[in-house]
Design an enzyme around this catalytic site. Structure first.
Site: not given
Length: 304
Positions: A47, A110, A127, A145, A171, A196
């Site tokens: 990611e 993302n 994501k 995020e 993730c 991550n």
């Protein structure tokens, strides 16, 4: 002849904020070359593989934020990686920060793209499960995020790669059973995933010893319960003051870890995934079409 796909997981060590795109892309190209030398047919990167994990900071300057994002893929700085895929005949899945114009406005996602062995774009995933908060919270590891990304809007697509059905995830998605269930229902045989993840959480110091266990547990369960191969690439090591967990792995549909990274640096692990093992597991454990009871599961999708 058995159906197989040789998968490489390309873990990266830390990518500091001071690193240039050219430097980072150079590292990714080198990892792809190592994967190709080991016989890989496809590789997965972490990611946000092109930048540091910037949601660890509160940033107010939009231009500064947008500098972490890619307005086009491939772009001038990333084309080298796509060219390497074509030269090596090894496709890849790459996590990055996507800036796009949709519905008359600028949007930030993302994202992970699947690229073929000819260096051509195959498909995109955004994501779905965006974690964290939009503002720092006292006593909690800063993870913003939700300040910088919208939740994905492309569903859980599955793509054909050399005759293999491949899905993508990013993730926090790996912690949700619905991710694997949707990929399975959409026909995935392999799930490629990048992450991550901090080694320590300010809000749960007593659980520090379980971080790697909890990293692998949902992926192993998702692989086993949905009869998928799961290949997960981490960013690892001390990145801009925060230790990232590593633990990149390839997991069989039996739930077993078939290969695992041992370092906190750039590392390539490779495994030849037996796709016929999926059908064996389905016969032994999960004949979904026979045993599923979707009429009894409605509450899952009807409530939050």
């Amino acid at each position: 002849m058995a159906r197989c796909l040789t998968i490489a997981v390309c873990q990266t060590g830390p990518i500091q904020r001071s690193a240039t795109r050219a430097e980072t892309v150079g590292r990714l190209v080198h990892l792809l070359e190592r994967a190709a030398s080991a016989g890989a047919e496809i590789a997965v990167f972490p990611e946000m593989a092109l930048t540091t994990f910037f949601p660890r900071w509160r940033i107010d300057d939009q231009a500064e934020i947008d500098a972490f994002f890619e307005a086009s893929m491939p772009g001038p700085e990333t084309q080298r990686l796509y060219d390497a895929a074509a030269r090596l005949k090894v496709g890849f899945a790459l996590g990055y920060c996507e800036l796009t114009q949709e519905e008359g406005r600028t949007r930030h996602f993302n994202t992970m793209d699947l690229v073929g062995p000819d260096g051509a774009f195959i498909g995109r995933y955004r994501k779905m499960h965006v974690p964290g908060s939009s503002e720092p919270e006292e006593g909690t590891t800063t993870h913003l995020e939700r300040r910088y990304f919208e939740p994905g809007n492309l569903g859980f697509p599955v793509f054909d790669y050399r005759g293999v059905r491949v899905g993508l995830a990013i993730c926090n998605d790996r912690r949700w059973p619905e991710t694997y269930r949707m990929l399975c229902l959409n026909g995935a045989e392999v799930a490629l995933l990048g992450y991550n993840t901090p080694l320590l959480l300010d809000e749960a110091p007593a659980l520090a010893h379980l971080r790697m266990f909890h990293n692998h547990l949902p992926m192993q369960a998702g692989a086993y319960q949905n009869t998928l191969w799961v290949a997960a690439a981490a960013k690892a090591g001390l990145e801009d003051g925060q230790m990232l967990i590593g633990g990149s792995c390839i997991i069989a549909p039996t739930g077993e870890i078939a290969a695992q990274a041992m370092s906190l640096d750039d590392e390539v692990i490779v495994h030849r995934a037996d796709l016929e093992l999926i059908e064996v597991c389905r016969k032994v454990n999960f004949n979904f079409s026979l045993y599923r009871r979707p009429d009894q599961y409605r509450r899952i999708s009807e409530s939050v």
